[in-house]
Motif scaffolding. Structure first.
Motif, mmCIF file in Angstrom:
data_model
loop_
_atom_site.group_PDB
_atom_site.id
_atom_site.type_symbol
_atom_site.label_atom_id
_atom_site.label_comp_id
_atom_site.label_asym_id
_atom_site.label_seq_id
_atom_site.Cartn_x
_atom_site.Cartn_y
_atom_site.Cartn_z
ATOM 1 N N UNK A 115 33.640 31.013 79.468
ATOM 2 C CA UNK A 115 32.493 30.586 80.283
ATOM 3 C C UNK A 115 32.103 29.163 79.914
ATOM 4 N N UNK A 116 31.567 28.464 80.891
ATOM 5 C CA UNK A 116 30.951 27.163 80.646
ATOM 6 C C UNK A 116 29.618 27.145 81.373
ATOM 7 N N UNK A 141 20.678 26.040 85.302
ATOM 8 C CA UNK A 141 22.016 25.816 84.762
ATOM 9 C C UNK A 141 23.070 26.114 85.823
ATOM 10 N N UNK A 142 24.195 25.427 85.696
ATOM 11 C CA UNK A 142 25.419 25.784 86.405
ATOM 12 C C UNK A 142 26.204 26.681 85.459
ATOM 13 N N UNK A 143 26.615 27.843 85.934
ATOM 14 C CA UNK A 143 27.326 28.823 85.125
ATOM 15 C C UNK A 143 28.661 29.117 85.804
ATOM 16 N N UNK A 144 29.756 29.006 85.050
ATOM 17 C CA UNK A 144 31.079 29.320 85.584
ATOM 18 C C UNK A 144 31.785 30.244 84.609
ATOM 19 N N UNK A 145 32.269 31.369 85.123
ATOM 20 C CA UNK A 145 33.006 32.346 84.324
ATOM 21 C C UNK A 145 34.474 32.332 84.729
ATOM 22 N N UNK A 146 35.327 32.709 83.781
ATOM 23 C CA UNK A 146 36.760 32.770 84.039
ATOM 24 C C UNK A 146 37.334 34.077 83.495
ATOM 25 N N UNK A 147 38.350 34.620 84.173
ATOM 26 C CA UNK A 147 38.965 35.866 83.718
ATOM 27 C C UNK A 147 40.051 35.662 82.664
#
Length: 154
Positions: A108-109, A122-128
């Motif tokens: 995550x970032x 916040x901008x939240x980005x998740x990755x698998x």
């Protein structure tokens, strides 16, 4: 599998053009989340949490349904607000107090979003996948957030 380099400078110009004729905050957050979702690979959620009543409340996003309320100082998003700094997490399961909205998320970032020198969300980005975000991604995504911030009119 090597990661394709992303031209964040080009994306920042495209995002600036996309947002330039619109002053509505929610519309710009919505288009920004859709824009990032379109151009980043290996992600499974991208969106915004906005500060309301001294907590983070779910805002516009792309992906599966998400946690609606996050306390400031809790989880990756709340930590980004309390520390006023980007959080780049290689393994969310190793992050103390991680809030698991989607069990498929591995990294995550989270980047603080400012208006008039105050954090508003916040901008939240998740990755698998683990370790999805590197320093280039962090700098590029922080640039995209700066572009978005220049179009905030609230």
């Amino acid at each position: 599998m090597s990661k394709q380099p992303i031209d964040y400078a080009l994306l920042s110009r495209q995002l600036d053009g996309l947002l330039s004729d619109e002053s509505d905050f929610i519309a710009n957050l919505s288009n920004t989340s859709a824009f990032i979702n379109q151009f980043l690979d290996n992600i499974n959620w991208v969106g915004f949490y906005l500060i309301k009543n001294n907590a983070l409340k779910l805002g516009p996003f792309q992906g599966l349904p998400a946690c609606v309320n996050i306390e400031i100082g809790k989880g990756v998003c709340g930590t980004a607000v309390s520390t006023k700094s980007t959080q780049r997490i290689e393994d969310v399961n190793a992050f103390p107090g991680h809030i698991a909205c989607d069990a498929n998320s591995k990294s995550e970032i989270v980047i603080p979003l400012y208006h008039n020198k105050e954090i508003i969300g916040v901008l939240d980005i998740d990755a698998p996948i683990y370790s999805r975000f590197d320093q280039q991604d962090q700098e590029g995504l922080e640039l995209l957030v700066k572009i978005l911030e220049s179009h905030i009119h609230i």
